[in-house]
Each structure stands twice: as structure tokens, then as C-alpha cells.
Design a protein around this motif. Structure first.
Motif, PDB file in Angstrom:
ATOM      1  N   GLY A 171      -4.803   4.383 -10.388  1.00  0.00           N
ATOM      2  CA  GLY A 171      -6.242   4.548 -10.108  1.00  0.00           C
ATOM      3  C   GLY A 171      -7.055   3.057 -10.208  1.00  0.00           C
ATOM      4  N   ALA A 172      -6.081   2.086 -10.534  1.00  0.00           N
ATOM      5  CA  ALA A 172      -6.651   0.811 -10.491  1.00  0.00           C
ATOM      6  C   ALA A 172      -7.166  -0.116  -9.166  1.00  0.00           C
ATOM      7  CB  ALA A 172      -5.702  -0.193 -11.598  1.00  0.00           C
ATOM      8  N   LEU A 173      -6.474   0.715  -8.121  1.00  0.00           N
ATOM      9  CA  LEU A 173      -6.712  -0.023  -6.920  1.00  0.00           C
ATOM     10  C   LEU A 173      -6.977   1.420  -5.847  1.00  0.00           C
ATOM     11  CD1 LEU A 173      -7.004  -2.485  -4.941  1.00  0.00           C
ATOM     12  CD2 LEU A 173      -4.498  -2.465  -4.819  1.00  0.00           C
ATOM     13  N   SER A 174      -7.396   1.266  -4.691  1.00  0.00           N
ATOM     14  CA  SER A 174      -7.685   2.409  -3.716  1.00  0.00           C
ATOM     15  C   SER A 174      -7.092   1.790  -2.325  1.00  0.00           C
ATOM     16  CB  SER A 174      -8.781   3.000  -3.647  1.00  0.00           C
ATOM     17  OG  SER A 174      -9.665   2.138  -2.764  1.00  0.00           O
ATOM     18  N   PRO A 175      -6.152   2.669  -1.853  1.00  0.00           N
ATOM     19  CA  PRO A 175      -5.720   2.276  -0.390  1.00  0.00           C
ATOM     20  C   PRO A 175      -6.993   1.661   0.670  1.00  0.00           C
ATOM     21  CG  PRO A 175      -4.927   4.344  -0.923  1.00  0.00           C
ATOM     22  CD  PRO A 175      -5.815   3.946  -1.901  1.00  0.00           C
ATOM     23  N   VAL A 176      -8.061   2.246   0.589  1.00  0.00           N
ATOM     24  CA  VAL A 176      -9.450   1.773   1.194  1.00  0.00           C
ATOM     25  C   VAL A 176      -9.784   0.439   0.727  1.00  0.00           C
ATOM     26  CG1 VAL A 176     -11.856   2.311   1.840  1.00  0.00           C
ATOM     27  CG2 VAL A 176     -10.208   4.302   1.662  1.00  0.00           C
ATOM     28  N   GLU A 177      -9.723  -0.115  -0.528  1.00  0.00           N
ATOM     29  CA  GLU A 177     -10.127  -1.240  -0.906  1.00  0.00           C
ATOM     30  C   GLU A 177      -9.245  -2.277  -0.367  1.00  0.00           C
ATOM     31  OE1 GLU A 177     -11.105  -3.311  -5.257  1.00  0.00           O
ATOM     32  OE2 GLU A 177     -10.409  -1.460  -5.292  1.00  0.00           O
ATOM     33  N   LEU A 178      -7.781  -1.978  -0.555  1.00  0.00           N
ATOM     34  CA  LEU A 178      -6.829  -2.830   0.123  1.00  0.00           C
ATOM     35  C   LEU A 178      -6.914  -3.110   1.423  1.00  0.00           C
ATOM     36  CD1 LEU A 178      -4.275  -4.658  -0.812  1.00  0.00           C
ATOM     37  CD2 LEU A 178      -2.916  -2.717  -0.545  1.00  0.00           C
ATOM     38  N   LEU A 179      -7.020  -1.837   2.364  1.00  0.00           N
ATOM     39  CA  LEU A 179      -7.080  -2.153   3.687  1.00  0.00           C
ATOM     40  C   LEU A 179      -8.440  -2.950   4.050  1.00  0.00           C
ATOM     41  CD1 LEU A 179      -6.300  -1.300   6.537  1.00  0.00           C
ATOM     42  CD2 LEU A 179      -7.947   0.618   6.227  1.00  0.00           C
ATOM     43  N   ASN A 180      -9.635  -2.817   3.273  1.00  0.00           N
ATOM     44  CA  ASN A 180     -10.866  -3.832   3.575  1.00  0.00           C
ATOM     45  C   ASN A 180     -10.349  -5.114   3.201  1.00  0.00           C
ATOM     46  OD1 ASN A 180     -12.211  -1.349   4.091  1.00  0.00           O
ATOM     47  ND2 ASN A 180     -13.218  -1.052   1.932  1.00  0.00           N
ATOM     48  N   ALA A 181      -9.869  -5.408   2.270  1.00  0.00           N
ATOM     49  CA  ALA A 181      -9.416  -6.537   1.907  1.00  0.00           C
ATOM     50  C   ALA A 181      -8.754  -7.410   3.227  1.00  0.00           C
ATOM     51  CB  ALA A 181      -8.758  -6.958   0.763  1.00  0.00           C
ATOM     52  N   TYR A 182      -7.611  -6.726   3.451  1.00  0.00           N
ATOM     53  CA  TYR A 182      -6.848  -7.305   4.896  1.00  0.00           C
ATOM     54  C   TYR A 182      -7.752  -7.181   5.970  1.00  0.00           C
ATOM     55  CZ  TYR A 182      -2.223  -6.580   2.429  1.00  0.00           C
ATOM     56  OH  TYR A 182      -1.126  -6.809   1.653  1.00  0.00           O
TER      57      TYR A 182
END
Length: 471
Positions: free
Chosen positions: A25-36
Motif C-alpha cells: 500500500g506504499a505505491l499505487s498502480p495509478v501513481e506509477l503509471l502517472n509518473a511514466y
């Protein structure tokens, strides 16, 4: 969901580490995709690694993965999949329903895909978030990435130079931090060449490990589909998802292979070392990188010693005669039939292919047989072989008209497309004097991907830890 890691740092997070953060729960797939996606928006005008992006569909897939990780949902009812939430880019070869797979050519028009390629379906089934399509040279017939349809892709380490080809967009995207993983294909080095030039990891699996369709392509023994990633563990993780038998590929190997992601020590392994595959002129920087890899393996307990393969022919003519006879005529017919722009190197390839005789084509089997015989004698005494991936340290981003000559001179990859049952992993071995990475090939015994990953991880641990281009 807040995260103290910067967007750019997130973009270089290993996929295996991202999965752990997702589950905690320290990172979300949405957050990672947004970064990319933010990084791609910033860098794509320079790099041209992507031929297309699917922003909205990827966001929806990321949100669904985020829900699977959420404690509001039952893990038993929504089990986490192997690549749950990881952004993955597809080479502009691997079809995805509703997308347009152009193969880098205007000759194919704009017809939408109606089926998912086997690798695409397996990535989707494993929870991958497919967010982009990576750039390729036209019909994959170059070791640089330039086409009339999609333009020139550039190397993140040195924008004047090529990221390699034909999976050049995949390698550039990985090196630049635009995706977590990417698919590739390799018929003469098209995974390993760009992996070497871009400082990433790419596997040419044993022929038949990863299914191919349609059947005509599946039966082409030089053709391999494989994973590309920034780390050996990430590459192995993706390999575990995409390999295995498939109903539509009669050459697909069963049973499915599961390689460990925690790699054993190389202590006690016997590894052969070839500086030049008996015939290539290799740049001094590349030889330095290879020797560093060999010494790192020795320091970890492996026995590494130079060998001669006994090859009187490295297979260059056989590669071009096979490819030219089988595909050059097809390209020539397409070019004559359709009055559309085509890349100069494709026109040259078509001309060369039309000049290959049936006798020359049949004689390639004898060449391959002799190469296999010599290789088998060497590998009887060793667990693997290491050698350079590329003889050179880079070439201009735009490439040239005669793609065959560039491949023949620089790519120490194509012999192992002829020897297609040997898996080969390219891993970085350091930086050349021009600032572009170099690669080492780890060539396994036939069908032995496990040892290839084991040795690759040992080289990576010693020579290449979390390096990234200053872009």
C-alpha cells in the motif's frame, strides 16, 4: 496515495520492487503509471521511443489493479496476478485488439487489430497495464530504428546515436524510464542489439519458448519473441509470464518453464569466453567490458576461460540468404503493388532478396549444421559461453541504406539466431568512451534459460547497479 519518491525515481523503480510497494500500500498502480506518462510527455519529443500511446485505456486498467490491491476488496475473490499493475509497452509487432500495428510501414495502412498476439494476451492476463506501443524500423529489418512512417528513435544515453533495432523503441523507453517492461522480438539480434546500446536487459529465448502466431512465423526457427527490462530479475519475471505452450503455435515448448527470481551463486560454474566469435573485429572498449564481466564472474567463484569455437563461417551470408529468400520477395511484391513511401533500407533488402537463389537458400542448412556441431563440442565442457553483444560502440541514429552491412559488421548476435535453440541474454557490461552502454551476451546450453539468468544476474550485480542516462 502520497509517496516520498520523486516521479523520476519512480520511473526507475525495478518492477519487482514496485510489486512489493503495491502490495504494502506504499505505491499505487495509478501513481506509477502517472509518473511514466508524465516523463514520456517530457522526453518523447527528443526520443521518439513510442509509435502510439493508449492513455485512457491504461488509466482504466491501472485503476482496476489499484482496486485489487485495496483492502476494501477480498484478496481471495480478487487474487493478485504476476504483473498486477505494472506498466508494460508493446513492440509495434505484437497485436492488441483495437490498436493499429503498423510494423513501421505505410504499406499496412490503418487496419485495427482484431486479435491479441499470444504475448499480449499473457501480459494482460497477468495484470500488466499496456500503455504504449514502441517504435520499430520498417518490417523490423534494421539494427537502428528509423522508418518513413514513424521517424527516428534516439538513444537516451547519446541522442546522436541509435538505440539499436529492431526493438529500439522498447530499449530506449526502458533506458529513459518510460515503462517498467517491454516486449521485443529477435530474428538477427533485435532484442539484444538495442539492449546492449541502451544499457538494459533483453532475452532471446530458446526457439519455441515464447509462442508466436501465425503458424508461418511460428515455424520460422530464427524468430524469437522475448522480454526486455531494466534488471535481470524483472526480465526473468516477464519471461515466466510469457513463456509456455500455446494451442496456436505447434513449435511451442511444453511444459512451461519457471525460472527462479532469486538467483543462485555462479560458484563452480564453467564458463567459456569468446572475444570475437572467431571472426568479428571488436572495439577495444567492448573488449574491456567483456574482460570486466569475466573477471567479475571469476571473483564470484566461476571458472572462465577463453575458447575458440572453430567456426570457419559465422553465418552472416546464411542469415541474409534465409531472410532475403523468405521475406525479400514479399517486400518487393508489396512495394511494387502499393505506391506508398517505403524506407530506403527496405527497398535495398527487397532487391538483395530477389537475387538469392534456391541453391543458396538450401545451402544455408549446411552452414547452420556445421556451426551447431562446433558449438556443441565446446558447450559439452561448459555451462555457458560469454561474448560481446555488439562489436561496435554505437552508430548514428539515422542508420544507413545498407542495413545488412551494418548488421554483418557490428552485431555479434545473428549467429545465435541460426543456433536458435540456445537462449541468449544480453546484460550491460559498462559504458564506452562515447557514453553509450555496452553489453555481454550470456549464451546457454540449448533450452537452458535458468543458467543464463543466473550468470546474467552475477554480471549485473558486479557491473551495473541502478545506472541511468542523464536525460
Amino acid at each position: 496515495m502520497s509517496n516520498p519518491i520523486s516521479h523520476d525515481d519512480l520511473c526507475y523503480l525495478p518492477a519487482t520492487a514496485a510489486l512489493v510497494l503495491f502490495s504494502e500500500g506504499a505505491l499505487s498502480p495509478v501513481e506509477l503509471l502517472n509518473a511514466y506518462q508524465a516523463r514520456a510527455e517530457k522526453l518523447e519529443p527528443q526520443l521518439n521511443a513510442f509509435s502510439a500511446q493508449r492513455l485512457e485505456a491504461a488509466q482504466e486498467a491501472a485503476r482496476l489493479s489499484e482496486q485489487r490491491y485495496s483492502k476494501r476488496y477480498s484478496k481471495s475473490a480478487n487474487p493478485l496476478r504476476a504483473l498486477e499493475g505494472l506498466p508494460v509497452a508493446l513492440k509495434n509487432e505484437h497485436t492488441l485488439c483495437g490498436w493499429v500495428t503498423t510494423k513501421g510501414s505505410w504499406l499496412l495502412g490503418n487496419q485495427a487489430d482484431t486479435v491479441n498476439a499470444p504475448i499480449t494476451q499473457r501480459l494482460l492476463d497477468a495484470g500488466a497495464v499496456i500503455h504504449a506501443q514502441t517504435n520499430v524500423p520498417e518490417f523490423y529489418m534494421a539494427c537502428f530504428t528509423r522508418s518513413e512512417r514513424h521517424g527516428v528513435s534516439r538513444n537516451p544515453w547519446n541522442l546522436a546515436l541509435t538505440p539499436g533495432g529492431s526493438s529500439g523503441g522498447s530499449a530506449a523507453a526502458l533506458a529513459a524510464g518510460l515503462t517498467a517492461m517491454a516486449s521485443g522480438s529477435d530474428i538477427g539480434g533485435s532484442i539484444r542489439i538495442p539492449a546492449s546500446y541502451c544499457g538494459v536487459v533483453g532475452l532471446k529465448p530458446s526457439y519455441g519458448r515464447v509462442p508466436v502466431t501465425p503458424i508461418a512465423y511460428a515455424l520460422h526457427t530464427m524468430n524469437h519473441i522475448g522480454p526486455m527490462a531494466r534488471t535481470v530479475a524483472d526480465c526473468a519475471l516477464m519471461f515466466n509470464v510469457v513463456n509456455g505452450p500455446h494451442a496456436d503455435d505447434p513449435a511451442a515448448i511444453r511444459p512451461k518453464l519457471e525460472v527462479p527470481l532469486a538467483f543462485e551463486s555462479v560458484k563452480g560454474l564453467r564458463i567459456a569466453l569468446s572475444y570475437d566469435l572467431d571472426s568479428f573485429e571488436v572495439h577495444a572498449d567492448v573488449l574491456r567490458g567483456l574482460e570486466q564481466a569475466a573477471q567479475a564472474l571469476r571473483e564470484q567463484g566461476a571458472m572462465v576461460e577463453p575458447v575458440k569455437l572453430g567456426w570457419t563461417d559465422n553465418g552472416a551470408d546464411a542469415v541474409f540468404q534465409r531472410l532475403g529468400f523468405e521475406t525479400g520477395r514479399e517486400f518487393a511484391c508489396r512495394i511494387l503493388r502499393q505506391n506508398l513511401p517505403t524506407s530506403d533500407y527496405i527497398r535495398q533488402f527487397a532487391i538483395d532478396g530477389m537475387n538469392v537463389t534456391g541453391e543458396q537458400y538450401l545451402a544455408t542448412n549446411q552452414v547452420v549444421g556445421r556451426m551447431y556441431d562446433s558449438m556443441s563440442k565446446v558447450m559439452a565442457s561448459y555451462d555457458a559461453l560469454i561474448c560481446p553483444t555488439m562489436a561496435s560502440i554505437g552508430s548514428p541514429a539515422e542508420g544507413g541504406v545498407d542495413a545488412n552491412e551494418m548488421l554483418r559488421r557490428d552485431a555479434m548476435t545473428y549467429p545465435f539466431n541460426l543456433l536458435s535453440r540456445h537462449p541468449v541474454l544480453s546484460v550491460p557490461s559498462g559504458l564506452a568512451s562515447n557514453g553509450v552502454p555496452m553489453g555481454v551476451q550470456v549464451v546457454g546450453r540449448t533450452l537452458d534459460e535458468t543458467t543464463v539468468f543466473q550468470i546474467g544476474a552475477a554480471i549485473e550485480q558486479a557491473l551495473w547497479q541502478r545506472r541511468r542516462p542523464a536525460i
